[in-house]
Design an enzyme around this catalytic site. Sequence first.
Site, short mmCIF file in Angstrom:
data_model
loop_
_atom_site.label_atom_id
_atom_site.label_comp_id
_atom_site.label_asym_id
_atom_site.label_seq_id
_atom_site.Cartn_x
_atom_site.Cartn_y
_atom_site.Cartn_z
N ASP A 152 0.79 -11.65 6.33
CA ASP A 152 1.33 -10.78 5.29
C ASP A 152 2.58 -10.06 5.76
O ASP A 152 3.24 -9.37 4.96
CB ASP A 152 0.28 -9.77 4.81
CG ASP A 152 -0.32 -8.97 5.95
OD1 ASP A 152 -1.02 -9.58 6.77
OD2 ASP A 152 -0.07 -7.76 6.03
N ASN A 153 2.94 -10.20 7.04
CA ASN A 153 4.17 -9.61 7.56
C ASN A 153 5.24 -10.66 7.84
O ASN A 153 6.25 -10.35 8.47
CB ASN A 153 3.88 -8.84 8.86
CG ASN A 153 3.03 -7.61 8.64
OD1 ASN A 153 3.02 -7.06 7.55
ND2 ASN A 153 2.31 -7.18 9.66
N GLY B 228 0.79 -1.23 0.00
CA GLY B 228 0.00 0.00 0.00
C GLY B 228 0.82 1.27 0.00
O GLY B 228 0.30 2.33 -0.32
N ARG C 183 14.92 0.13 1.83
CA ARG C 183 15.43 -1.00 2.59
C ARG C 183 15.72 -2.17 1.67
O ARG C 183 15.22 -2.24 0.55
CB ARG C 183 14.47 -1.40 3.71
CG ARG C 183 13.07 -1.86 3.28
CD ARG C 183 12.03 -0.76 3.41
NE ARG C 183 10.69 -1.23 3.04
CZ ARG C 183 9.74 -1.55 3.89
NH1 ARG C 183 9.97 -1.47 5.19
NH2 ARG C 183 8.56 -1.94 3.48
N LYS D 243 9.88 2.28 1.18
CA LYS D 243 8.72 2.47 2.05
C LYS D 243 8.31 3.94 2.02
O LYS D 243 9.16 4.82 2.11
CB LYS D 243 9.08 2.06 3.48
CG LYS D 243 8.04 2.40 4.54
CD LYS D 243 8.57 2.01 5.92
CE LYS D 243 7.59 2.38 7.02
NZ LYS D 243 8.09 1.97 8.36
N ASP E 178 -2.79 7.32 1.87
CA ASP E 178 -1.93 8.23 1.11
C ASP E 178 -0.64 7.58 0.62
O ASP E 178 0.10 8.16 -0.17
CB ASP E 178 -1.59 9.48 1.94
CG ASP E 178 -0.91 9.15 3.27
OD1 ASP E 178 -0.35 8.05 3.41
OD2 ASP E 178 -0.94 10.01 4.18
N GLY E 179 -0.36 6.35 1.07
CA GLY E 179 0.83 5.66 0.61
C GLY E 179 2.13 6.23 1.15
O GLY E 179 3.20 5.86 0.68
N ASP F 12 8.89 -5.61 8.04
CA ASP F 12 7.71 -4.80 8.38
C ASP F 12 7.71 -4.35 9.84
O ASP F 12 6.86 -4.75 10.64
CB ASP F 12 6.43 -5.56 8.05
CG ASP F 12 6.23 -5.71 6.55
OD1 ASP F 12 6.96 -5.04 5.79
OD2 ASP F 12 5.36 -6.48 6.13
#
Length: 473
Positions: free
Chosen positions: A241-242, A81, A165, A102, A114-115, A251
């Site tokens: 998902d992490n 996202g 990263r 990120k 907003d990403g 994450d």
Amino acid sequence: MNLEHNFTGLGEAFFSKTLIKPLLEQRLVEFNQSVAAFLSIDIKSPTTKSILSGEQAVLNSLSMVYAGHQFGGFSPQLGDGRGVLLGELRGQDGLLYDLHMKGAGPTPYSRRADGRAVLRSCIREYLASEAMQALSIPSSRALALYDSREAVYRETPEPGAMLLRTAQGHIRFGHFEYFFYQGKQEELDALIQYCLEYYYPACLEAESPLESMLIEVVKRTARMIAKWQAVGFQHGVMNTDNFSFTGETIDYGPYGFMEDYQPDWICNHSDHEGRYAFSRQPGIGLWNLNCLMRCFSNHLTRDQLVAILQTYEPELQTHYDELMLAKMGLGDVNDLHVLLPKLFTILLAEKMDYTLFFRLLSRIGENDFSCVLDEVIDRARMSEWLALYQAARSKVVVAWADTSDLMLQTNPKFILRNYLAYEVTQAAEQGDYLPFRRLLNVLSHPFDEHESSDVLAQRAPDWAQSLEVSCSS
């Protein structure tokens, strides 16, 4: 910089092409020279510098799509996202490593967000990933930190930032869940083959490459969590998902390093039910792996998948025992299993700082326990435990002083305490990065004395007890 784009070869079912959207008046404020050297990145090159910052577009950059179990509930479609994968670089070890930004701006998976990332969260991730690296815990690494004059709105307006990263891979358990639950067998097969080729090539020689790879994934995950437990690290959001398919810690959000020993400590203020409490992390690791194994139910039998999962607990326990034996300077695992539960009961009752205790334990003399006894209220109970410990440690063939030296290289003096991250963030938001760099230095060498920075090893002051971190962190 020889940027490769192997992941794009899987096809557009796996991603959406996405470009980094630079921030307003962004600046490169920190660059990790050791990671850059490992990946042969020359930041002095104007072209390289503009590519890494997003000012020069990478046409094959992308955001990944995946699913995930979040706090126990399944979300059928998630994705990057606020992240953009620029591509992969070959490290000095010959392996490929992702470059992932990120806070790169909105993506098709932003879900009306907003990403963006804030400076606070980028600093916290930079510090944590380098601290984990120094503690020999598999982790993503920070390469570059950018700040800006652009405001990002969370609870209040905050300075926007981006963090570049690296990791061996950003493929998550959720990638497999996404294709399995959508019934996309062809894509799932392609993902399996991709992971075998790029992450687990040795498994291709096995009689059952998939089975061999999954056993290694289970064992890597078990060893990673054993390391978390040994150092007192809590991830905070252990959603599938992490979780990395390569066994790396990724994450970093509302994570924490345990200070006062509390087995049921919850570092994430958003985790209202304590699902990801410190003591529950090993169990959640197995739960996540069980979710992952379901994705291969069309490839392997139930008995095969159960057998793979059964390698988790012994791998985690064995590795944890090895780590704790080293922390305590012991050689007999039976002694460890007697001493450790008694010790944890005392540490909990005394509200003893986990990291400081093991550092003090490294310094006690063969017949002088004063440095530990001076820190407790119930001296009699601690004296009784120390007598048992002394008897167990006396079995070790290595001289007491030499064992102590080894323990000092196992038990860190410095950890990333929440209040320290808060203080350096406050300074950075005012344009002062010296406290950040000073803290980064000791976290990168946590076993050294750094006598001029002793204050950074101290327990949190009273004012810091009310600090909280949440999923917005």
